[in-house]
Design a protein around this motif. Structure first.
Motif, PDB file in Angstrom:
ATOM      1  N   ILE A 183     -23.485 -12.435  -0.599  1.00 22.98           N
ATOM      2  CA  ILE A 183     -24.421 -11.786  -1.506  1.00 22.98           C
ATOM      3  C   ILE A 183     -23.732 -10.594  -2.151  1.00 22.98           C
ATOM      4  CG2 ILE A 183     -25.390 -10.426   0.416  1.00 22.98           C
ATOM      5  CD1 ILE A 183     -28.004 -10.246  -1.110  1.00 22.98           C
ATOM      6  N   THR A 184     -23.955 -10.401  -3.433  1.00 27.65           N
ATOM      7  CA  THR A 184     -23.421  -9.236  -4.139  1.00 27.65           C
ATOM      8  C   THR A 184     -24.531  -8.193  -4.258  1.00 27.65           C
ATOM      9  OG1 THR A 184     -21.803 -10.488  -5.415  1.00 27.65           O
ATOM     10  CG2 THR A 184     -22.480  -8.372  -6.306  1.00 27.65           C
ATOM     11  N   ILE A 185     -24.286  -7.020  -3.682  1.00 25.97           N
ATOM     12  CA  ILE A 185     -25.224  -5.917  -3.790  1.00 25.97           C
ATOM     13  C   ILE A 185     -24.786  -5.033  -4.947  1.00 25.97           C
ATOM     14  CG2 ILE A 185     -26.259  -3.923  -2.648  1.00 25.97           C
ATOM     15  CD1 ILE A 185     -27.075  -6.589  -1.426  1.00 25.97           C
ATOM     16  N   VAL A 186     -25.653  -4.865  -5.931  1.00 29.41           N
ATOM     17  CA  VAL A 186     -25.380  -4.004  -7.076  1.00 29.41           C
ATOM     18  C   VAL A 186     -26.101  -2.678  -6.835  1.00 29.41           C
ATOM     19  CG1 VAL A 186     -25.558  -3.723  -9.567  1.00 29.41           C
ATOM     20  CG2 VAL A 186     -25.194  -6.004  -8.590  1.00 29.41           C
ATOM     21  N   TYR A 187     -25.315  -1.645  -6.553  1.00 31.23           N
ATOM     22  CA  TYR A 187     -25.879  -0.329  -6.277  1.00 31.23           C
ATOM     23  C   TYR A 187     -26.071   0.447  -7.583  1.00 31.23           C
ATOM     24  CZ  TYR A 187     -24.592  -0.758  -1.288  1.00 31.23           C
ATOM     25  OH  TYR A 187     -24.470  -1.145   0.013  1.00 31.23           O
ATOM     26  N   VAL A 188     -27.269   0.976  -7.776  1.00 29.57           N
ATOM     27  CA  VAL A 188     -27.537   1.930  -8.843  1.00 29.57           C
ATOM     28  C   VAL A 188     -27.852   3.253  -8.150  1.00 29.57           C
ATOM     29  CG1 VAL A 188     -28.972   2.518 -10.826  1.00 29.57           C
ATOM     30  CG2 VAL A 188     -28.453   0.124 -10.333  1.00 29.57           C
ATOM     31  N   PHE A 189     -26.926   4.206  -8.232  1.00 34.20           N
ATOM     32  CA  PHE A 189     -27.055   5.442  -7.456  1.00 34.20           C
ATOM     33  C   PHE A 189     -27.956   6.447  -8.164  1.00 34.20           C
ATOM     34  CE2 PHE A 189     -22.834   3.677  -6.387  1.00 34.20           C
ATOM     35  CZ  PHE A 189     -23.091   3.371  -5.064  1.00 34.20           C
ATOM     36  N   THR A 190     -28.949   6.918  -7.440  1.00 39.07           N
ATOM     37  CA  THR A 190     -29.920   7.846  -8.015  1.00 39.07           C
ATOM     38  C   THR A 190     -29.442   9.293  -7.980  1.00 39.07           C
ATOM     39  OG1 THR A 190     -31.018   7.993  -5.850  1.00 39.07           O
ATOM     40  CG2 THR A 190     -31.864   6.357  -7.418  1.00 39.07           C
ATOM     41  N   ASP A 191     -28.401   9.594  -7.200  1.00 37.23           N
ATOM     42  CA  ASP A 191     -27.935  10.975  -7.072  1.00 37.23           C
ATOM     43  C   ASP A 191     -26.431  11.102  -7.332  1.00 37.23           C
ATOM     44  OD1 ASP A 191     -27.196   9.541  -4.853  1.00 37.23           O
ATOM     45  OD2 ASP A 191     -27.804  11.045  -3.386  1.00 37.23           O
ATOM     46  N   TRP A 192     -25.882  10.176  -8.119  1.00 39.13           N
ATOM     47  CA  TRP A 192     -24.444  10.168  -8.395  1.00 39.13           C
ATOM     48  C   TRP A 192     -24.060  11.343  -9.296  1.00 39.13           C
ATOM     49  CZ3 TRP A 192     -21.169   9.816 -12.621  1.00 39.13           C
ATOM     50  CH2 TRP A 192     -19.844   9.431 -12.357  1.00 39.13           C
ATOM     51  N   SER A 193     -22.849  11.876  -9.079  1.00 39.50           N
ATOM     52  CA  SER A 193     -22.353  12.963  -9.931  1.00 39.50           C
ATOM     53  C   SER A 193     -20.857  12.804 -10.155  1.00 39.50           C
ATOM     54  CB  SER A 193     -22.624  14.325  -9.290  1.00 39.50           C
ATOM     55  OG  SER A 193     -21.818  14.535  -8.149  1.00 39.50           O
ATOM     56  N   LYS A 194     -20.381  13.207 -11.314  1.00 36.20           N
ATOM     57  CA  LYS A 194     -18.950  13.156 -11.613  1.00 36.20           C
ATOM     58  C   LYS A 194     -18.166  14.034 -10.661  1.00 36.20           C
ATOM     59  CE  LYS A 194     -19.241  12.055 -16.564  1.00 36.20           C
ATOM     60  NZ  LYS A 194     -18.907  12.517 -17.937  1.00 36.20           N
ATOM     61  N   ALA A 195     -18.720  15.195 -10.332  1.00 40.32           N
ATOM     62  CA  ALA A 195     -18.032  16.126  -9.435  1.00 40.32           C
ATOM     63  C   ALA A 195     -17.795  15.495  -8.067  1.00 40.32           C
ATOM     64  CB  ALA A 195     -18.848  17.407  -9.302  1.00 40.32           C
ATOM     65  N   GLY A 196     -18.812  14.792  -7.563  1.00 42.06           N
ATOM     66  CA  GLY A 196     -18.664  14.134  -6.267  1.00 42.06           C
ATOM     67  C   GLY A 196     -17.603  13.057  -6.298  1.00 42.06           C
ATOM     68  N   ALA A 197     -17.551  12.289  -7.400  1.00 43.91           N
ATOM     69  CA  ALA A 197     -16.562  11.219  -7.533  1.00 43.91           C
ATOM     70  C   ALA A 197     -15.146  11.767  -7.575  1.00 43.91           C
ATOM     71  CB  ALA A 197     -16.854  10.399  -8.776  1.00 43.91           C
ATOM     72  N   LYS A 198     -14.978  12.947  -8.146  1.00 41.87           N
ATOM     73  CA  LYS A 198     -13.647  13.542  -8.258  1.00 41.87           C
ATOM     74  C   LYS A 198     -13.181  14.187  -6.956  1.00 41.87           C
ATOM     75  CE  LYS A 198     -13.874  14.550 -13.227  1.00 41.87           C
ATOM     76  NZ  LYS A 198     -13.906  15.632 -14.256  1.00 41.87           N
ATOM     77  N   SER A 199     -14.118  14.700  -6.165  1.00 39.79           N
ATOM     78  CA  SER A 199     -13.748  15.490  -4.990  1.00 39.79           C
ATOM     79  C   SER A 199     -13.724  14.709  -3.681  1.00 39.79           C
ATOM     80  CB  SER A 199     -14.712  16.677  -4.840  1.00 39.79           C
ATOM     81  OG  SER A 199     -16.043  16.218  -4.654  1.00 39.79           O
TER      82      SER A 199
END
Length: 332
Positions: A183-199
């Motif tokens: 099964i492929t789970i497609v996550y749509v993140f409700t609290d995603w941030s660019k800063a978090g992705a970078k750090s």
């Protein structure tokens, strides 16, 4: 069910969150795929809630579900009503687009067809129950499920086992449509941030990500369903105080935390530093030459989301025995 609005959510949003147009099934012996994922104690207690029991839920607690439902509805509508123009805009050629078939019958499918099935409900009888479920989307035999969730689910994989079991039940219900073994789970993140992705290297790189999870075999899935239903039947014969309690996994109990307090006279507030290992906590305390390490027992966070927590004797016992700390999330 009565709905409160103690947080004074604006009326425009409150009506949206409190609206429920899902096609529920209220047959006595019907049980859904998602219900089978729940602890047996919760399933049994839910059946004991009578129509005379007044249950109240707050609008704020309905917002996550409303958001998830809205996303599912939007995905379904986009594929049903506008997929040709959208695929064209995404760069797909006309010949490929013409091969796409939405919810086709067996007779409509040709050798080169690309069948896509959306929000189809199926029901099977087993062990005295009718088990049913409605999957999100199946593309060429591969099951996909869209989940609106926090980045926590991605970082810690906290719901992977549930997703695997849910997908396996959907395949058991629809073996002719769901033919792939993952099964492929497609996550749509409700609290995603660019800063978090970078750090944080463990953070999801994009706001929408996907993972593939292997499914159980159809035989193993059927055995799980049969055994779960048998347990439900047996537990339904017992009084509330005799029910099988939820285990730590079902309660979403986290690993204990070892809290270091630099001042041994100030241990009622926030700790100086937290550790997941008692050895590391004591080593750190020894390097400081002072303080104390106190073990913080994990909290049963699932009670926050349980529909019968107000009548659950296990939860009442947990509340009476646990000492809640100001820096912990309460399960009330």
């Amino acid at each position: 069910m009565q709905i409160s609005n103690i947080h004074n959510i604006p009326l425009v949003a409150a009506v949206w969150a409190a609206s429920d147009d899902y096609d529920h099934i209220y047959e006595p012996n019907y049980i859904s795929a998602t219900t089978l994922l729940k602890p047996t104690q919760e399933i049994v207690l839910r059946k004991r809630l009578t129509t005379s029991t007044v249950n109240t839920i707050d609008v704020a607690d309905l917002l996550p579900s409303a958001l998830g439902t809205s996303i599912h509805t939007a995905v379904e509508n986009a594929w049903k009503n506008n997929y040709k123009a959208t695929l064209k805009a995404l760069g797909y050629d006309d010949a490929t687009i013409e091969l796409v078939l939405i919810n086709p019958s067996k007779e409509e499918i040709k050798p080169n067809s690309i069948p896509i099935y959306l929000e189809q409900r199926s029901i099977k009888s087993i062990n005295g129950f009718s088990v049913g479920g409605k999957y999100d989307i199946v593309v060429e035999g591969k099951l996909h499920d869209v989940k609106s969730t926090s980045v926590y689910s991605w970082i810690y994989g906290s719901r992977v086992d549930d997703y695997k079991l849910q997908g396996s039940i959907y395949r058991w219900l629809n073996p002719e449509i769901i033919t792939e073994d993952s099964i492929t789970i497609v996550y749509v993140f409700t609290d995603w941030s660019k800063a978090g992705a970078k750090s944080n290297p463990k953070y999801p790189p994009k706001r929408v990500e996907e993972i593939s999870i292997p499914l159980m075999s159809i035989a193993d899935t059927e055995k799980f369903i049969f055994d779960k239903l048998e347990e439900i039947k047996q537990q339904s014969l017992l009084e509330n105080h005799e029910l099988k309690p939820c285990n730590n996994q079902e309660l979403w109990v986290k690993e204990p935390t070892f809290k270091y307090y630099a001042d041994i006279n100030k241990t009622s507030g926030r700790s100086t530093k937290n550790f997941t290992s008692e050895i590391e906590a004591n080593t750190y305390m020894n390097t400081k030459g002072k303080g104390v390490v106190i073990k913080s027992d994990p909290l049963p966070t699932r009670c926050n989301y349980c529909a019968v927590s107000n009548i659950c004797l296990q939860r009442a016992a947990l509340l009476s025995n646990l000492e809640w700390e100001s820096d912990n999330d309460s399960i009330l």
